[in-house]
Design a protein around this motif. Structure first.
Motif, mmCIF file in Angstrom:
data_model
loop_
_atom_site.group_PDB
_atom_site.id
_atom_site.type_symbol
_atom_site.label_atom_id
_atom_site.label_comp_id
_atom_site.label_asym_id
_atom_site.label_seq_id
_atom_site.Cartn_x
_atom_site.Cartn_y
_atom_site.Cartn_z
ATOM 1 N N UNK A 171 0.301 -1.422 -0.324
ATOM 2 C CA UNK A 171 -0.229 0.127 -0.317
ATOM 3 C C UNK A 171 0.351 1.556 0.226
ATOM 4 N N UNK A 172 1.586 1.459 1.004
ATOM 5 C CA UNK A 172 2.716 2.676 1.204
ATOM 6 C C UNK A 172 2.040 3.437 1.488
ATOM 7 N N UNK A 173 0.976 3.987 1.246
ATOM 8 C CA UNK A 173 0.728 5.219 1.467
ATOM 9 C C UNK A 173 -0.882 5.554 0.531
ATOM 10 N N UNK A 178 0.873 12.572 -1.481
ATOM 11 C CA UNK A 178 2.250 11.321 -1.874
ATOM 12 C C UNK A 178 2.335 10.535 -2.338
ATOM 13 N N UNK A 179 0.762 9.656 -3.498
ATOM 14 C CA UNK A 179 1.348 8.622 -3.790
ATOM 15 C C UNK A 179 1.735 9.525 -5.759
ATOM 16 N N UNK A 210 3.191 -0.541 4.941
ATOM 17 C CA UNK A 210 3.035 0.842 4.908
ATOM 18 C C UNK A 210 4.519 1.249 4.458
ATOM 19 N N UNK A 211 4.759 2.509 4.825
ATOM 20 C CA UNK A 211 5.824 3.566 4.740
ATOM 21 C C UNK A 211 5.701 4.842 5.402
ATOM 22 N N UNK A 222 -0.891 11.061 7.631
ATOM 23 C CA UNK A 222 -0.422 9.254 7.685
ATOM 24 C C UNK A 222 -1.669 8.380 8.638
ATOM 25 N N UNK A 223 -2.157 9.496 9.219
ATOM 26 C CA UNK A 223 -2.658 9.012 9.960
ATOM 27 C C UNK A 223 -4.201 8.596 9.086
#
Length: 452
Positions: A171-173, A178-179, A210-211, A222-223
């Motif tokens: 997923x990462x984010x 951000x993507x 995730x990162x 991120x939350x």
């Protein structure tokens, strides 16, 4: 966690570039003096009933994500992938002919790259090759890493058909900003659809990667991603700190460094996500893994290898494919990194071993200490004595006594059996592990990620 609650001086003082300690010694110390002859001899020296774990590497993606530091390459043509599988099958056959016939395969993991770049027929073909050469049983944990953007119903059918029983979804984010900053557009809906394909086919064991520390990422964004992940209810969640190493991963030069969060912001992200997942019922395991209380990762002894935290306690990890790393009782071996070099070496003698490391007695001792610190946040004299003898344990105690005596940041608390990391010290466990690293060269910081 509010930025006002963070000891900024402490974080900045400890924000060094350090290894992630998925092995000891770390892979940058491997030497070309270890080659195919050593690997053959080491395999021949395994116990007749050795427990084996297999890692199989697919070093291809449709496109390169800008943040990625994995050994992979982008291709829009399938021919290179198909040719690679021919070589991979040849390596599988060679290695299988060298391992003990009575071996027990406990774990099987396909990573990348993107294993689901494979065509349906080749997923089936590769699964059949492994089952023909190794003892893959119903109890074998069989995990595969999934890029949701490549997944289809037919591919899900194929993976389940060959015995996959655990998936790991990248997923990462989920934040679009951000993507865009990391060159990986992947919506929540695409990720959920991929997850649903496997759940509809009976796969209940799911991990999500995730990162934190990505460009344009904030504590708030991120939350939001964590909240969306919690909605998907994975059994496990791994959240890695982004390692910005453009000297090694040239695609990372596409990232605008001015948009990267600094050490203080990264630390706040890590503390926020830990708190958020704890409230959702996830148990923190080691530095950066989380699991539901009923998941095996939370119930069984925790170990650490090149895939991160795991329940895998096999005697031997065999790496298959370009750049794959294996660990045997005698030491480490790594295959040639580039597909061209890997192909040439397998064609020449069936194996692609390009470098490695022969473990000395002190290496084994320190590797044990570092792994237990990364997993248990503790140093145990009794555990070392039981595994290595009291003489070696007493030798390390001198180092331990010095560390506990010189602990200005309050990271350690003495115990009857050694020491434990305090809650203040646990986020900085890599710094404590580095104190036991006899090979660490501070000048090699460009090879390692920020430790917060």
């Amino acid at each position: 966690m509010s930025l006002n609650d963070i000891d900024r001086a402490l974080v900045m003082r400890r924000a060094a570039a350090l290894p992630r300690y998925t092995s000891y010694p770390t892979a940058n110390h491997f030497q070309s003096s270890v080659g195919p002859v050593d690997y053959r001899n080491w395999l021949a020296g395994l116990a007749d009933d050795a427990a084996l774990s297999l890692y199989l590497h697919i070093p291809f993606c449709n496109e390169m994500c800008w943040y990625c530091a994995c050994s992979t390459k982008a291709t829009r043509r399938y021919d290179p992938v198909a040719r690679y599988l021919d070589t991979l099958e040849a390596e599988i056959a060679t290695v299988a002919g060298l391992v003990p016939r009575r071996h027990r395969l406990t774990h099987l993991h396909w990573g990348g790259g993107s294993p689901d770049i494979l065509a349906v027929a080749d997923i089936v073909r590769l699964g059949a090759a492994l089952k023909a050469n190794f003892h893959v049983e119903a109890a074998t944990e069989f995990a595969v890493e999934i890029d949701p953007r490549l997944m289809t119903a037919d591919k899900a059918d194929a993976f389940v058909g060959i015995g996959v029983n655990r998936i790991s979804i990248g997923v990462q984010d989920f934040d679009p900003a951000v993507q865009a900053a990391i060159g990986r557009m992947q919506s929540y809906d695409v990720s959920k659809a991929s997850l649903d394909l496997f759940r509809d086919r009976g796969i209940s064991s799911v991990n999500m990667d995730l990162v934190y520390g990505l460009p344009r990422q904030t504590e708030h964004s991120l939350a939001q991603t964590i909240s969306q992940v919690i909605e998907l209810s994975p059994d496990r969640i791994a959240i890695f700190g982004y390692a910005h190493l453009p000297q090694r991963a040239h695609n990372q030069k596409l990232i605008d460094e001015a948009t990267l969060p600094g050490p203080i912001e990264r630390f706040a992200m890590a503390r926020r996500l830990t708190s958020q997942l704890a409230k959702a019922g996830y148990v923190q395991l080691g530095l950066d893994h989380f699991a539901r209380r009923d998941d095996s990762l939370a119930r069984l002894p925790l170990n650490r290898n090149f895939q991160g935290y795991t329940t895998d306690g096999a005697d031997t990890l065999i790496g298959l494919g370009a750049s794959a790393i294996g660990k045997l009782p005698q030491g480490y071996v790594q295959n040639a990194v580039t597909v061209a070099d890997y192909t040439s070496r397998v064609a020449h003698n069936g194996l692609a071993t390009a470098r490695g490391w022969t473990l000395a007695p002190d290496d084994r001792l320190r590797a044990f200490v570092i792994e237990r610190l990364m997993c248990d946040f503790a140093f145990s004299f009794a555990a070392i004595a039981a595994n290595f003898g009291e003489a070696d344990a007493h030798g390390l105690l001198r180092e331990v006594d010095a560390m506990v005596a010189d602990d200005p940041d309050g990271f350690l608390t003495a115990s009857d059996d050694g020491f434990e990391l305090t809650p203040r010290g646990r986020p900085f466990v890599r710094s404590i592990c580095a104190r036991f690293d006899a090979y660490l060269n501070p000048a090699a910081g460009a090879r390692h990620s920020m430790s917060v």
